[in-house]
Design a protein around this motif. Sequence first.
Motif, PDB file in Angstrom:
ATOM      1  N   ARG A 139      51.521 -82.449 -31.386  1.00  0.00           N
ATOM      2  CA  ARG A 139      51.102 -82.476 -33.276  1.00  0.00           C
ATOM      3  C   ARG A 139      49.934 -82.415 -33.273  1.00  0.00           C
ATOM      4  N   LEU A 140      49.071 -82.266 -34.517  1.00  0.00           N
ATOM      5  CA  LEU A 140      47.553 -82.696 -34.740  1.00  0.00           C
ATOM      6  C   LEU A 140      48.056 -82.490 -36.422  1.00  0.00           C
ATOM      7  N   THR A 141      47.777 -83.936 -37.174  1.00  0.00           N
ATOM      8  CA  THR A 141      47.235 -83.879 -38.553  1.00  0.00           C
ATOM      9  C   THR A 141      46.527 -82.702 -38.711  1.00  0.00           C
ATOM     10  N   PRO A 142      47.073 -82.591 -40.666  1.00  0.00           N
ATOM     11  CA  PRO A 142      46.257 -81.701 -41.101  1.00  0.00           C
ATOM     12  C   PRO A 142      45.128 -81.629 -40.829  1.00  0.00           C
ATOM     13  N   ALA A 143      44.017 -83.400 -40.625  1.00  0.00           N
ATOM     14  CA  ALA A 143      42.411 -82.663 -40.747  1.00  0.00           C
ATOM     15  C   ALA A 143      42.085 -82.908 -39.307  1.00  0.00           C
ATOM     16  N   GLU A 144      42.920 -82.822 -38.591  1.00  0.00           N
ATOM     17  CA  GLU A 144      42.454 -82.423 -37.039  1.00  0.00           C
ATOM     18  C   GLU A 144      42.685 -81.096 -36.741  1.00  0.00           C
ATOM     19  N   ARG A 145      43.990 -80.200 -37.050  1.00  0.00           N
ATOM     20  CA  ARG A 145      43.898 -78.684 -37.489  1.00  0.00           C
ATOM     21  C   ARG A 145      42.443 -78.224 -37.868  1.00  0.00           C
ATOM     22  N   ASP A 146      42.398 -78.768 -38.643  1.00  0.00           N
ATOM     23  CA  ASP A 146      41.084 -78.088 -39.632  1.00  0.00           C
ATOM     24  C   ASP A 146      39.828 -78.313 -39.125  1.00  0.00           C
ATOM     25  N   SER A 147      39.850 -79.200 -38.650  1.00  0.00           N
ATOM     26  CA  SER A 147      38.728 -79.254 -36.973  1.00  0.00           C
ATOM     27  C   SER A 147      39.311 -78.421 -36.501  1.00  0.00           C
ATOM     28  N   ALA A 148      39.599 -78.663 -35.181  1.00  0.00           N
ATOM     29  CA  ALA A 148      40.198 -77.835 -34.184  1.00  0.00           C
ATOM     30  C   ALA A 148      40.124 -76.477 -35.047  1.00  0.00           C
ATOM     31  N   ARG A 149      40.430 -75.961 -36.194  1.00  0.00           N
ATOM     32  CA  ARG A 149      40.449 -74.063 -36.570  1.00  0.00           C
ATOM     33  C   ARG A 149      38.826 -74.041 -36.133  1.00  0.00           C
ATOM     34  N   ALA A 150      38.304 -75.033 -36.862  1.00  0.00           N
ATOM     35  CA  ALA A 150      36.645 -74.856 -37.532  1.00  0.00           C
ATOM     36  C   ALA A 150      35.895 -74.396 -36.325  1.00  0.00           C
ATOM     37  N   GLU A 151      36.354 -75.258 -34.989  1.00  0.00           N
ATOM     38  CA  GLU A 151      35.706 -75.063 -33.176  1.00  0.00           C
ATOM     39  C   GLU A 151      36.175 -74.132 -33.012  1.00  0.00           C
ATOM     40  N   MET A 152      36.971 -73.764 -33.144  1.00  0.00           N
ATOM     41  CA  MET A 152      37.650 -72.650 -32.524  1.00  0.00           C
ATOM     42  C   MET A 152      36.922 -71.336 -32.982  1.00  0.00           C
ATOM     43  N   ILE A 153      36.835 -71.379 -34.409  1.00  0.00           N
ATOM     44  CA  ILE A 153      36.324 -70.050 -34.720  1.00  0.00           C
ATOM     45  C   ILE A 153      35.151 -69.898 -34.674  1.00  0.00           C
ATOM     46  N   SER A 154      34.606 -71.295 -34.980  1.00  0.00           N
ATOM     47  CA  SER A 154      32.996 -71.612 -34.577  1.00  0.00           C
ATOM     48  C   SER A 154      32.167 -70.648 -32.914  1.00  0.00           C
ATOM     49  N   LYS A 155      33.288 -71.530 -32.316  1.00  0.00           N
ATOM     50  CA  LYS A 155      32.947 -70.591 -31.023  1.00  0.00           C
ATOM     51  C   LYS A 155      32.997 -69.152 -30.724  1.00  0.00           C
ATOM     52  N   ALA A 156      34.274 -68.438 -31.416  1.00  0.00           N
ATOM     53  CA  ALA A 156      34.080 -67.368 -30.741  1.00  0.00           C
ATOM     54  C   ALA A 156      33.006 -66.467 -31.422  1.00  0.00           C
ATOM     55  N   LEU A 157      32.790 -67.289 -32.867  1.00  0.00           N
ATOM     56  CA  LEU A 157      31.854 -65.864 -33.559  1.00  0.00           C
ATOM     57  C   LEU A 157      30.276 -66.269 -32.967  1.00  0.00           C
ATOM     58  N   SER A 158      29.846 -67.363 -32.189  1.00  0.00           N
ATOM     59  CA  SER A 158      28.202 -67.934 -32.266  1.00  0.00           C
ATOM     60  C   SER A 158      28.159 -67.275 -31.284  1.00  0.00           C
ATOM     61  N   LYS A 159      28.599 -65.910 -30.600  1.00  0.00           N
ATOM     62  CA  LYS A 159      27.911 -65.311 -30.232  1.00  0.00           C
ATOM     63  C   LYS A 159      27.378 -63.736 -30.703  1.00  0.00           C
ATOM     64  N   TYR A 160      28.091 -63.838 -32.086  1.00  0.00           N
ATOM     65  CA  TYR A 160      27.843 -62.394 -33.348  1.00  0.00           C
ATOM     66  C   TYR A 160      26.649 -63.181 -33.771  1.00  0.00           C
TER      67      TYR A 160
END
Lengths: 335, 335
Positions: free
Chosen positions: B312-333
């Motif tokens: 389980r993640l708190t809403p803030a942890e989710r927002d952080s995990a979501r940002a990290e996943m997206i940022s990483k995926a987009l870094s190569k573009y």
Amino acid sequence: MNNREVIISTRLRLARNLKNYPFPCRMTPEQAQQVAKKVKEAVLDGGSVLANRFKYIDMAELTQEQAVSLVEKHLISPEFISEAPGRGLLLLDDETVSIMINEEDHIRLQVIMDGLDLNKAYDIANKLDTMLDETLSLAFNDKLGYLTQCPTNLGTGMRASVMMHLPALQEAHAMGRIAENLSKLGLTLRGTYGEGSEPKCAMYQLSNQVTLGISEQTAIDNLKNIALQLSSQEKSSRESLVQNIKTRDAISRSFGILRYARLISNDESMRLLSNLRLGAAEGVIKKIPLEEIDKLIRETQPATLMSNAGKRLTPAERDSARAEMISKALSKYAV
Amino acid sequence: MNNREVIISTRLRLARNLKNYPFPCRMTPEQAQQVAKKVKEAVLDGGSVLANRFKYIDMAELTQEQAVSLVEKHLISPEFISEAPGRGLLLLDDETVSIMINEEDHIRLQVIMDGLDLNKAYDIANKLDTMLDETLSLAFNDKLGYLTQCPTNLGTGMRASVMMHLPALQEAHAMGRIAENLSKLGLTLRGTYGEGSEPKCAMYQLSNQVTLGISEQTAIDNLKNIALQLSSQEKSSRESLVQNIKTRDAISRSFGILRYARLISNDESMRLLSNLRLGAAEGVIKKIPLEEIDKLIRETQPATLMSNAGKRLTPAERDSARAEMISKALSKYAV
């Protein structure tokens, strides 16, 4: 170390008048032309080592954009733009020295330095002042010092100021209280780049107010000490601020938007560049030279954008030109 | 060409029931367990070439996050999560086929394909259906076709749908009118990923409603034709939309924010990923594979994020995990 993280620039201004002429507000157009000619010659032919680096600008010959751009760059006052005969500007090639002729006083000499550098600014101003004093007859009274149109400038005729970036103190809504305390010490703190008590870019100007009964050196030392104090207050406020994930998010997003926006208003770019400056200064994002951010803040002002483009731009065209300039400048710092 | 620019995915569902058991809402727990066992064995031991790629999931053994994640990925219905005996899921390893046991009907078989691919989806569903039909006694009536709990599914028991990305039509506020017209043709169009008539990510599901008195192939052809028509409407709306500098700015900024945010809510990421998908599909920004954007939309949903994190993640942890996943995926573009 000149406190670049918090202190953007230092400005020092001397107000001087010629003895045998009325103050500008009471001069005839002919007298204004004579004063302009005398001051211009004193600087250009006065034997200063800087003489051949000055250019003379007749204010009447500038476009509105060029004139407002000089205001945006803090090289002239807004009042100096209004129609009045004999107004001229002597501008050093690197724009660190500007001399307004026939503004409120006959001569308003200003030196701008990067970071906190009051002594060097005073040194340069003083040398030019000495040269003017030797060539021209300046209005001086043994009791009152240099005579100026406005009594608040009597004495040293000097006004020194320091431009500071205070995002953390502003975020803590501390500016009102700080400004009030400083006014008791004879100093003024006010927002710059835009109206309002909390300017978009968190830029503030701290300046001295007292010119009478105080030596230049005392005024400078006083301002410098307060600036350093305020700077360390800001620095310690920043420490906790940048630990906050929301601040780090805002800073990092600011980079993303500035890097990729294709349209950006001046208000938004000021706000985001302020975040970027905070992040770059405190290591939240990859190091971007603060000079480069400060340059972007100056050069993306509306009239400066148009002046550099060499033509009037619609607001939408400005937003596009601003976005392009910022995006290009930041492209080399993308990670 | 399966219209990936506009069509995200195709889903086809068959509802089937076993002859000698009441519908799930009237079964005893023992009957439910028997049905689950029969269906499970029919699939796993039924001789399908896919048999050994299925895994059986007992719904009672999933955490809340794992169960909701299956809903977010459209592999099960939200109703399937509620406590009820004998509920199981047969899931193909690549998640293209899912079989809910004891949902509203005994068997709800679903096939998901990328892009527009109704015939292939039907082909796969049909083969599995034939296998089930050979192993189990399915409830079928010569006049009514397959018998289902809800009369609206009687007949083919089939429901086909196409998930479409319609940002340009949504931007033009055309969705209400379009949905109304489609309903006259027996088709339903409704927003997905979030409530409201204009979902954040501009994702819509177009599905057939008529199952009685119409062959599967006719229903599929009908849906396919309408989807292609809607797709070309969207494409022509996009043409003018992406010429607009404000749209191009919004798309480019969306990339910047997604690439650099350190906290991002699901609502915001849906909105920005929708912009990004439009920009990537129409060449406004550097080419990012649409599959990758669609995957980000799926995987950044709250429960899927937590399910992948294994806690389980708190809403803030989710927002952080979501940002990290997206940022990483987009870094190569990043450009």
